[in-house]
Design a protein around this motif. Sequence first.
Motif, PDB file in Angstrom:
ATOM      1  N   PHE A 216       3.404  -4.666   0.199  1.00  0.00           N
ATOM      2  CA  PHE A 216       4.477  -3.669   0.191  1.00  0.00           C
ATOM      3  C   PHE A 216       4.884  -3.313  -1.236  1.00  0.00           C
ATOM      4  CE2 PHE A 216       9.089  -2.749   0.028  1.00  0.00           C
ATOM      5  CZ  PHE A 216       9.070  -1.528   0.667  1.00  0.00           C
ATOM      6  N   LEU A 217       4.912  -4.281  -2.145  1.00  0.00           N
ATOM      7  CA  LEU A 217       5.295  -3.997  -3.523  1.00  0.00           C
ATOM      8  C   LEU A 217       4.296  -3.046  -4.179  1.00  0.00           C
ATOM      9  CD1 LEU A 217       6.511  -7.525  -4.729  1.00  0.00           C
ATOM     10  CD2 LEU A 217       7.896  -5.540  -4.101  1.00  0.00           C
ATOM     11  N   VAL A 218       2.997  -3.266  -3.932  1.00  0.00           N
ATOM     12  CA  VAL A 218       1.970  -2.357  -4.459  1.00  0.00           C
ATOM     13  C   VAL A 218       2.144  -0.962  -3.860  1.00  0.00           C
ATOM     14  CG1 VAL A 218      -0.506  -1.868  -4.529  1.00  0.00           C
ATOM     15  CG2 VAL A 218       0.323  -4.201  -4.932  1.00  0.00           C
ATOM     16  N   TYR A 219       2.365  -0.918  -2.543  1.00  0.00           N
ATOM     17  CA  TYR A 219       2.581   0.360  -1.856  1.00  0.00           C
ATOM     18  C   TYR A 219       3.812   1.067  -2.404  1.00  0.00           C
ATOM     19  CZ  TYR A 219       3.868   3.470   2.024  1.00  0.00           C
ATOM     20  OH  TYR A 219       4.232   4.550   2.784  1.00  0.00           O
ATOM     21  N   LEU A 220       4.888   0.326  -2.634  1.00  0.00           N
ATOM     22  CA  LEU A 220       6.130   0.914  -3.141  1.00  0.00           C
ATOM     23  C   LEU A 220       5.937   1.480  -4.546  1.00  0.00           C
ATOM     24  CD1 LEU A 220       9.144   1.427  -2.667  1.00  0.00           C
ATOM     25  CD2 LEU A 220       9.593  -0.848  -3.647  1.00  0.00           C
ATOM     26  N   ILE A 221       5.223   0.742  -5.390  1.00  0.00           N
ATOM     27  CA  ILE A 221       4.975   1.228  -6.761  1.00  0.00           C
ATOM     28  C   ILE A 221       4.158   2.517  -6.739  1.00  0.00           C
ATOM     29  CG2 ILE A 221       3.773   0.699  -8.928  1.00  0.00           C
ATOM     30  CD1 ILE A 221       4.529  -2.246  -8.464  1.00  0.00           C
ATOM     31  N   LEU A 222       3.120   2.558  -5.900  1.00  0.00           N
ATOM     32  CA  LEU A 222       2.294   3.767  -5.793  1.00  0.00           C
ATOM     33  C   LEU A 222       3.115   4.944  -5.267  1.00  0.00           C
ATOM     34  CD1 LEU A 222      -1.025   2.295  -4.340  1.00  0.00           C
ATOM     35  CD2 LEU A 222      -0.579   3.035  -6.690  1.00  0.00           C
ATOM     36  N   GLU A 223       3.986   4.688  -4.312  1.00  0.00           N
ATOM     37  CA  GLU A 223       4.853   5.738  -3.771  1.00  0.00           C
ATOM     38  C   GLU A 223       5.787   6.284  -4.842  1.00  0.00           C
ATOM     39  OE1 GLU A 223       7.267   5.204  -0.411  1.00  0.00           O
ATOM     40  OE2 GLU A 223       5.756   6.017   0.942  1.00  0.00           O
ATOM     41  N   ILE A 224       6.382   5.385  -5.626  1.00  0.00           N
ATOM     42  CA  ILE A 224       7.314   5.814  -6.674  1.00  0.00           C
ATOM     43  C   ILE A 224       6.595   6.662  -7.720  1.00  0.00           C
ATOM     44  CG2 ILE A 224       8.770   5.003  -8.577  1.00  0.00           C
ATOM     45  CD1 ILE A 224       9.503   2.598  -6.843  1.00  0.00           C
ATOM     46  N   ILE A 225       5.394   6.236  -8.110  1.00  0.00           N
ATOM     47  CA  ILE A 225       4.615   6.997  -9.095  1.00  0.00           C
ATOM     48  C   ILE A 225       4.278   8.390  -8.554  1.00  0.00           C
ATOM     49  CG2 ILE A 225       2.417   7.115 -10.329  1.00  0.00           C
ATOM     50  CD1 ILE A 225       2.477   4.061 -10.509  1.00  0.00           C
ATOM     51  N   MET A 226       3.803   8.430  -7.310  1.00  0.00           N
ATOM     52  CA  MET A 226       3.440   9.718  -6.708  1.00  0.00           C
ATOM     53  C   MET A 226       4.661  10.618  -6.560  1.00  0.00           C
ATOM     54  SD  MET A 226       1.376  10.387  -3.126  1.00  0.00           S
ATOM     55  CE  MET A 226       0.146   9.200  -3.656  1.00  0.00           C
TER      56      MET A 226
END
Length: 320
Positions: free
Chosen positions: A119-129
């Motif tokens: 989830f942390l990896v997913y959250l970081i990618l979401e924030i960047i996008m």
Amino acid sequence: LLSLIKCTHLRLACQTEPKPYYKSKQWWCGTSLLGLGEVGNFTAYGFAPIALVAPLGCVSVIGNAFISVIFLKKTMRTADILGGTLSVTGTYLLVIFAPNVPQEITARQAQNYLVSWPFLVYLILEIIMFCILLYLYKRKAVKHIMVLLMMVALLASLTVIAVKAVASMITVSVKGKMQLTYPVFYIMIVLMATSCAFQVKFLNRAMHLYEATAVVPINFVFFTTSAIISGVIFYREFQSAALLSLFMFLFGCLLSFLGVFVIARNKKEEHLQVPFIDCGHIPGQNLADKIQPDSHSSYYGTLNNEDDLVKSQAERRKHN
């Protein structure tokens, strides 16, 4: 329900002396039922997987298409029947092959999910996008429908995660195991409210710039896809699913997406009555221009050119 509300606005616009919409019983009926439906949707997340609840939003599109025939007197199209059939078939597959996982999420489980590395990896990618899309929207003035609805979908993925957590913790608390004293419960409420508010903001912007027939199907596909992905990553809903079940579930999603696009395709927008009179509809007039009532007089008139406009304004100043 949206058709019922829209029907109220159309009827009020046709009245000689229209009253405010909030004084209409029909408008309150539609709004109350819409709010009740959202409460039911919120409750569903506490008992069913996100991967099942989110795609079932296609039912509202089907219902809107058929209810509009009754309330808005629209013509039933072949596309409506075909799209409804595809969506119903897809919905059946979704219900049959939905992931079978425990749905009671406690506060401790929600805490563990929040700090898990997927989830942390997913959250970081979401924030960047999201930051890239927001930069294009704010700094580069890119207001393409895909940019707006992708931001809505990214926010929606966080909304459904928070909604399911809050609904599940409330359900567990009602059954006797108090979960409302944990800080994660209030963190999820703040996340739910914040993401939902910005989601509505960008969705309203998309509705303002583009026709609903374009926004509704694209938003449905983006929202459903992001919700399923967030459910898979955060709640691990397909962790033990068989390959055949996964394939049939995705096939059901595809049929639902296709059905929504077929229903929305080439659908004409409804417009309220325009506050001017066409001279071509007045007996004895051959003009094609449109006239408006003069707010300073009790009769209708037409201005043939800019000189007439200047003269009328000058005469008005003299009288004043």
